[in-house]
Design a protein around this motif. Structure first.
Motif: not given
Length: 194
Positions: A112-117, A161-163
């Motif tokens: 999910l975090i990878m997708t958001h990034v 940084g976005w991550e």
């Protein structure tokens, strides 16, 4: 309450944000915010989640409103800044903007975090995710405005940084600790290199 029923309630509660998002998306697609659109969106969301069964999305259960606000403000600033930079790079007759494909390793191990990034990086003008290596947690991006190794490092740092911003806003405590241990800072500009 029986353990099975309690488990079902917990699972339904965890899927609630996804259902709300599907209903909101349905209403946005139709351009109507009516009771009928809400009910049909709910029916479509239930249909989609039951027919196209995906593994359940495990949310961290942690939301930091301050870092969420910081993410949104920084994201909108990066959109404006990226749009202006890309427009200038295209219109500048003296210089052709360099391009590159760069690999950005992510710190966290969460789909999910990878997708958001990836979505965040792709929405900011000047960069686009062309490949995501889920096993090694690497995003490959095509970026414009890259002329040197320093520009590549700056772009990589911006994506990391976005991550970090996303993890600070909605990541789990374990993911937050990984970000802190990696000492990832969040550059103010984000997005496209100048």
């Amino acid at each position: 309450m029986s353990p099975e029923r309690q488990s079902l309630l917990v699972q339904a509660w965890r899927q609630m944000p996804f259902m709300v998002w599907l209903v909101a998306l349905w209403m946005l697609l139709w351009g109507q915010f009516t009771v009928l659109a809400l009910l049909t969106g709910l029916v479509v969301a239930l249909f989609v989640t039951r027919v196209f069964r995906l593994p359940p999305v495990e949310l961290s259960g942690r939301v930091n409103l301050w870092y969420g606000f910081v993410f949104v403000v920084t994201f909108f600033w990066a959109l404006v800044r990226g749009s202006l930079l890309v427009a200038w790079q295209v219109l500048n007759p003296r210089r052709y903007p360099g391009t590159a494909i760069i690999a950005v390793p992510l710190v966290t191990d969460d789909d999910l975090i990878m997708t958001h990034v990836g979505v965040t990086a792709s929405l900011i003008p000047g960069s686009l995710v062309v490949e995501a290596d889920r096993d090694r947690r690497i995003l490959y991006l095509h970026v414009i405005g890259v002329d040197s190794d320093d520009d590549v490092r700056m772009q990589r740092r911006a994506i990391q940084g976005w991550e970090a911003r996303i993890v600070r806003a909605v990541g789990s405590h374990a993911q937050l600790e990984k970000i802190r241990a990696a000492a990832i800072d969040t550059p103010r500009q984000g997005g496209t290199p100048a």
